[in-house]
Motif scaffolding. Structure first.
Motif, PDB file in Angstrom:
ATOM      1  N   LYS A 124     -26.092   6.280  55.256  1.00  0.00           N
ATOM      2  CA  LYS A 124     -25.598   6.736  56.552  1.00  0.00           C
ATOM      3  C   LYS A 124     -24.076   6.603  56.620  1.00  0.00           C
ATOM      4  O   LYS A 124     -23.388   7.478  57.126  1.00  0.00           O
ATOM      5  N   TYR A 125     -23.573   5.524  56.075  1.00  0.00           N
ATOM      6  CA  TYR A 125     -22.129   5.289  56.073  1.00  0.00           C
ATOM      7  C   TYR A 125     -21.418   6.356  55.238  1.00  0.00           C
ATOM      8  O   TYR A 125     -20.405   6.918  55.642  1.00  0.00           O
ATOM      9  N   ARG A 126     -21.994   6.654  54.061  1.00  0.00           N
ATOM     10  CA  ARG A 126     -21.414   7.668  53.180  1.00  0.00           C
ATOM     11  C   ARG A 126     -21.451   9.048  53.840  1.00  0.00           C
ATOM     12  O   ARG A 126     -20.493   9.811  53.773  1.00  0.00           O
ATOM     13  N   LYS A 127     -22.554   9.345  54.480  1.00  0.00           N
ATOM     14  CA  LYS A 127     -22.710  10.633  55.154  1.00  0.00           C
ATOM     15  C   LYS A 127     -21.691  10.767  56.290  1.00  0.00           C
ATOM     16  O   LYS A 127     -21.042  11.809  56.431  1.00  0.00           O
ATOM     17  N   LEU A 128     -21.523   9.693  57.059  1.00  0.00           N
ATOM     18  CA  LEU A 128     -20.551   9.690  58.146  1.00  0.00           C
ATOM     19  C   LEU A 128     -19.127   9.872  57.606  1.00  0.00           C
ATOM     20  O   LEU A 128     -18.323  10.639  58.156  1.00  0.00           O
ATOM     21  N   CYS A 129     -18.840   9.199  56.502  1.00  0.00           N
ATOM     22  CA  CYS A 129     -17.517   9.322  55.883  1.00  0.00           C
ATOM     23  C   CYS A 129     -17.270  10.747  55.393  1.00  0.00           C
ATOM     24  O   CYS A 129     -16.169  11.289  55.539  1.00  0.00           O
ATOM     25  N   MET A 130     -18.267  11.366  54.790  1.00  0.00           N
ATOM     26  CA  MET A 130     -18.127  12.730  54.282  1.00  0.00           C
ATOM     27  C   MET A 130     -17.894  13.721  55.430  1.00  0.00           C
ATOM     28  O   MET A 130     -17.022  14.578  55.350  1.00  0.00           O
ATOM     29  N   ASN A 157     -26.001   2.200  53.684  1.00  0.00           N
ATOM     30  CA  ASN A 157     -24.982   2.715  52.781  1.00  0.00           C
ATOM     31  C   ASN A 157     -24.994   4.247  52.784  1.00  0.00           C
ATOM     32  O   ASN A 157     -23.947   4.884  52.788  1.00  0.00           O
ATOM     33  N   THR A 169     -16.714  13.092  58.399  1.00  0.00           N
ATOM     34  CA  THR A 169     -15.395  12.799  58.959  1.00  0.00           C
ATOM     35  C   THR A 169     -14.296  13.375  58.061  1.00  0.00           C
ATOM     36  O   THR A 169     -13.323  13.955  58.543  1.00  0.00           O
ATOM     37  N   ALA A 170     -14.430  13.244  56.763  1.00  0.00           N
ATOM     38  CA  ALA A 170     -13.428  13.770  55.820  1.00  0.00           C
ATOM     39  C   ALA A 170     -13.355  15.293  55.887  1.00  0.00           C
ATOM     40  O   ALA A 170     -12.263  15.875  55.858  1.00  0.00           O
TER      41      ALA A 170
END
Length: 142
Positions: free
Chosen positions: A7-13, A5, A15-16
């Motif tokens: 890593k996913y949040r970090k990747l999303c941030m 979760n 990318t954003a």
């Protein structure tokens, strides 16, 4: 699960942030330095004359002789509605060059010193033309 979760949040941030940066960069005006306009066929005016300086000289001719661009400049061969500013086909252009040289010589010879109050400081096209295409000679009667 928490590790995935995070890593996913970090990747999303990340990318954003990248997407926002790219989106905003589309609205930033191009910072390229505008090309300096170089004029061709300047024979009397200095070669490094700026567009604003050239425009001021042309406006002075307009006011001093009461003429428009077509009085000295030839129409373009490609589009007769436009002027070919570099062309020497119109005889008035060379007459204007000769007159510019003449006034420069007169001013250099006679008006380069400190003048007393009320004396002429220099001559220009307006001195003789006074808003007319061709200067009018009037001899005062005695």
């Amino acid at each position: 699960m928490k590790k995935i979760n995070f890593k996913y949040r970090k990747l999303c941030m990340v990318t954003a942030v990248i997407a926002a940066t790219l989106s905003l960069s589309a609205f930033i005006p191009n910072q390229e330095k505008p090309k300096e306009e170089k004029f061709s066929n300047l024979k009397v005016l200095p070669k490094n004359t700026t567009p604003d300086q050239l425009k001021a000289v042309m406006h002075d001719f307009n006011a001093s002789l009461g003429v428009k661009c077509g009085f000295c400049h030839a129409p373009s061969k490609d589009d007769p509605k436009k002027m070919d500013f570099a062309s020497d086909e119109n005889k008035h252009k060379n007459v204007a060059r000769d007159m510019m040289k003449m006034t420069a010589k007169i001013n250099k010879k006679y008006f380069h010193k400190n003048n007393k109050e009320g004396e002429i400081k220099a001559i220009s096209c307006k001195t003789c033309h006074n808003g007319q295409k061709h200067p009018e000679m009037k001899i005062a009667s005695l």
